[in-house]
Scaffold this active site. Sequence first.
Site, mmCIF file in Angstrom:
data_model
loop_
_atom_site.group_PDB
_atom_site.id
_atom_site.type_symbol
_atom_site.label_atom_id
_atom_site.label_comp_id
_atom_site.label_asym_id
_atom_site.label_seq_id
_atom_site.Cartn_x
_atom_site.Cartn_y
_atom_site.Cartn_z
ATOM 1 N N CYS A 153 -3.555 -5.113 -8.097
ATOM 2 C CA CYS A 153 -3.340 -3.575 -8.122
ATOM 3 C C CYS A 153 -3.968 -2.976 -9.778
ATOM 4 O O CYS A 153 -4.273 -1.777 -9.381
ATOM 5 C CB CYS A 153 -1.832 -3.951 -8.237
ATOM 6 S SG CYS A 153 -1.226 -4.836 -9.357
ATOM 7 N N GLY A 172 4.762 2.222 1.777
ATOM 8 C CA GLY A 172 5.537 2.486 1.019
ATOM 9 C C GLY A 172 6.258 3.732 1.424
ATOM 10 O O GLY A 172 6.827 3.644 1.302
ATOM 11 N N ALA A 215 0.340 3.714 2.187
ATOM 12 C CA ALA A 215 0.842 4.161 3.340
ATOM 13 C C ALA A 215 2.150 3.468 4.315
ATOM 14 O O ALA A 215 2.262 4.241 4.444
ATOM 15 C CB ALA A 215 -0.074 3.625 4.514
ATOM 16 N N SER A 263 1.013 -1.451 -0.035
ATOM 17 C CA SER A 263 -0.187 0.381 0.244
ATOM 18 C C SER A 263 0.842 1.401 0.114
ATOM 19 O O SER A 263 1.614 1.062 0.170
ATOM 20 C CB SER A 263 -1.014 -0.288 1.141
ATOM 21 O OG SER A 263 0.084 0.205 2.176
ATOM 22 N N GLU A 305 6.127 -0.455 -5.264
ATOM 23 C CA GLU A 305 5.251 -0.660 -6.184
ATOM 24 C C GLU A 305 3.839 -0.043 -5.527
ATOM 25 O O GLU A 305 4.017 -1.530 -4.746
ATOM 26 C CB GLU A 305 5.272 -1.874 -7.210
ATOM 27 C CG GLU A 305 6.017 -2.856 -7.625
ATOM 28 C CD GLU A 305 6.482 -3.671 -8.939
ATOM 29 O OE1 GLU A 305 5.830 -4.420 -8.851
ATOM 30 O OE2 GLU A 305 7.133 -3.150 -9.754
HETATM 31 P P1 NAD Z 1 0.745 -3.213 3.490
HETATM 32 O O1 NAD Z 1 0.916 -2.398 3.230
HETATM 33 O O2 NAD Z 1 -0.310 -3.299 4.006
HETATM 34 O O3 NAD Z 1 1.642 -4.123 3.389
HETATM 35 C C1 NAD Z 1 2.677 -4.848 2.406
HETATM 36 C C2 NAD Z 1 3.563 -5.868 2.704
HETATM 37 O O4 NAD Z 1 4.414 -4.487 4.034
HETATM 38 C C3 NAD Z 1 3.074 -6.399 4.473
HETATM 39 O O5 NAD Z 1 4.400 -7.474 3.690
HETATM 40 C C4 NAD Z 1 2.999 -6.637 5.308
HETATM 41 O O6 NAD Z 1 3.546 -6.782 6.608
HETATM 42 C C5 NAD Z 1 4.413 -5.331 4.921
HETATM 43 N N1 NAD Z 1 4.395 -4.505 6.333
HETATM 44 C C6 NAD Z 1 3.769 -3.435 6.504
HETATM 45 N N2 NAD Z 1 4.015 -2.707 7.724
HETATM 46 C C7 NAD Z 1 5.725 -2.046 7.310
HETATM 47 C C8 NAD Z 1 6.599 -1.446 8.245
HETATM 48 N N3 NAD Z 1 5.840 -0.706 9.043
HETATM 49 N N4 NAD Z 1 7.589 -2.144 7.868
HETATM 50 C C9 NAD Z 1 7.723 -2.786 6.693
HETATM 51 N N5 NAD Z 1 7.751 -3.501 6.233
HETATM 52 C C10 NAD Z 1 5.719 -3.905 6.328
HETATM 53 O O7 NAD Z 1 -0.569 -3.980 1.339
HETATM 54 P P2 NAD Z 1 -1.281 -5.158 1.809
HETATM 55 O O8 NAD Z 1 -1.920 -5.036 1.954
HETATM 56 O O9 NAD Z 1 -0.344 -6.106 1.568
HETATM 57 O O10 NAD Z 1 -1.655 -4.739 -0.414
HETATM 58 C C11 NAD Z 1 -2.230 -4.390 -0.783
HETATM 59 C C12 NAD Z 1 -1.478 -2.851 -1.318
HETATM 60 O O11 NAD Z 1 -0.277 -3.440 -2.470
HETATM 61 C C13 NAD Z 1 -3.066 -2.251 -2.754
HETATM 62 O O12 NAD Z 1 -2.727 -1.426 -2.230
HETATM 63 C C14 NAD Z 1 -1.911 -2.865 -4.239
HETATM 64 O O13 NAD Z 1 -2.643 -1.816 -4.556
HETATM 65 C C15 NAD Z 1 -0.365 -3.329 -3.549
HETATM 66 N N6 NAD Z 1 -0.260 -3.984 -4.758
HETATM 67 C C16 NAD Z 1 0.255 -3.350 -5.755
HETATM 68 C C17 NAD Z 1 1.085 -3.154 -6.633
HETATM 69 C C18 NAD Z 1 1.502 -3.113 -8.251
HETATM 70 O O14 NAD Z 1 2.568 -3.983 -8.659
HETATM 71 N N7 NAD Z 1 1.330 -1.559 -8.079
HETATM 72 C C19 NAD Z 1 1.235 -4.939 -7.015
HETATM 73 C C20 NAD Z 1 0.397 -5.728 -6.087
HETATM 74 C C21 NAD Z 1 -0.488 -4.891 -4.266
#
Ligand code: NAD
Length: 457
Positions: A263, A212, A210, A208, A229
């Site tokens: 995504c 990122g 946030a 996400s 991403e």
């Molecule tokens: P998320 O941001 O909640 O989690 C992603 C990863 O980050 C998980 O492994 C999580 O454990 C980790 N994480 C969470 N907080 C962290 C921190 N403070 N430090 C380090 N790591 C941390 O996202 P999600 O729910 O897993 O995925 C959904 C999002 O991903 C959607 O917004 C979607 O659009 C996006 N997405 C983008 C693409 C792309 O190619 N652009 C592909 C797939 C998904």
Amino acid sequence: MKDLSIHNPATGELITTLPADDAASVGAKARAAREAQPVWAAHSLQQRMRCIEGFRAGVVRDLEQLAQVMTRETGKPIRMSRNELNGLLPRIDFFLAECEQAIAAETVFDEGGMREQIQHEPLGVVANISAWNYPWFVGCNVILPALLTGNAVLYKPSEYATLTGQEIARLLHEAGVPRDVMVCLVGGGEVGGALLEQQIDGVFFTGSHATGQRIAQTVGQRFVKLQLELGGKDPTYVCEDADPQAAAESLADGAMYNTGQSCCSVERIYVHEKIHDAFVEHFVKTVRGFQRGDPAREDTYIGAITRTPQLDVLDRQVADAQRKGAQLLLGGRKASGPGNWYEPTVLVDVDHSMEVMTEESFGPIIGIQKVAGDDEAVRLMNDTRYGLTAGVYTRDESRARRILAQVRAGSVYWNCCDRVSPRLPWSGVGDSGVGLTLSKYGIQAFTRPKAWHLRAA
Ligand code: NAD
């Protein structure tokens, strides 16, 4: 060490509990990876390729079991789990076919005894923090080119796709990738955070906006290579010369496939006023025909919502839109029963004062807005902080090209949507991220191009 509980989002049932990593175990694994990486990089490319070929064979051999694991922990309909795994095979083939050329040393100057060369060196130890929605795709887009180019990978799959992450690591280990070179960590955001504290040479994140942003703040000061991403609010414009039925059927699939949790799902649709009503009629009819239910059933099209908190996001967007004058044609609420379910939802009479047209929904809901022509459509498509994909449906290629050239997005589609190709770069602009995966550039992304100035004595 804490435990990670893994639940089936379709039923709420506990699948299993795993011991999670903690700061100490992450540190030990990162140090082991640091030691193992130069040995891995010293293998020939052909040796590393053989491991990835073995991994491919393992995916083919275990495909049905891997699909079942993914469906159970994410709620993805079983047919779509199989599609993802089958879709992975051409990606693997692409990486295997392209790697050698993508990282071949290049002589760019050779005159008067002076030669200049570019050589691609691995970054070193890279962190891959990943999402759950397409765990094989987003995991392997990073892991495979990283390993092929000689890096060690510390992989933190999503806590919602951990069992799949472990399967990816298992198959790589079985195929000969050393355990310290391919490491799968178990845990949630805190384990991702502990990983970022290690001495690493690259961070490749999918998730996400946030998270990122948080990751960028954490690693920014250390000048570590960072790729993000992130999410999108992907628009499509349907022109008046498009076939309303064909466009509606294609876009209903683009919006609702994987229960809208892609995504690059179509997240908002603009339709020329001349065909708006016909388009909406076909769209609603198509969505009504989507079978919702047990993700393990062969005929299920709409599965579970993987993350429970997303149900409230969807509810909030629908309520906000209705309060501001949108008309609800279908769905609009959580479905009853155990597990996480949301009804496929279609809203019309929407505009950009509503969250459903500006914030990522990441679920089976869509807003359809009427527009007067191309200029208005382009303005609205660009009225977003995101920029992942965008599309146009028209019979006229030159019109599509003119429109798509003006749209700020990493990928653009003419008469298609929700599509990713291993041959093309996958990237976002604005709040959809920085960097890219896939294509030859998505192989080079895991290397540092080193400049060689060579003069014969
Ligand atoms: P998320 O941001 O909640 O989690 C992603 C990863 O980050 C998980 O492994 C999580 O454990 C980790 N994480 C969470 N907080 C962290 C921190 N403070 N430090 C380090 N790591 C941390 O996202 P999600 O729910 O897993 O995925 C959904 C999002 O991903 C959607 O917004 C979607 O659009 C996006 N997405 C983008 C693409 C792309 O190619 N652009 C592909 C797939 C998904």
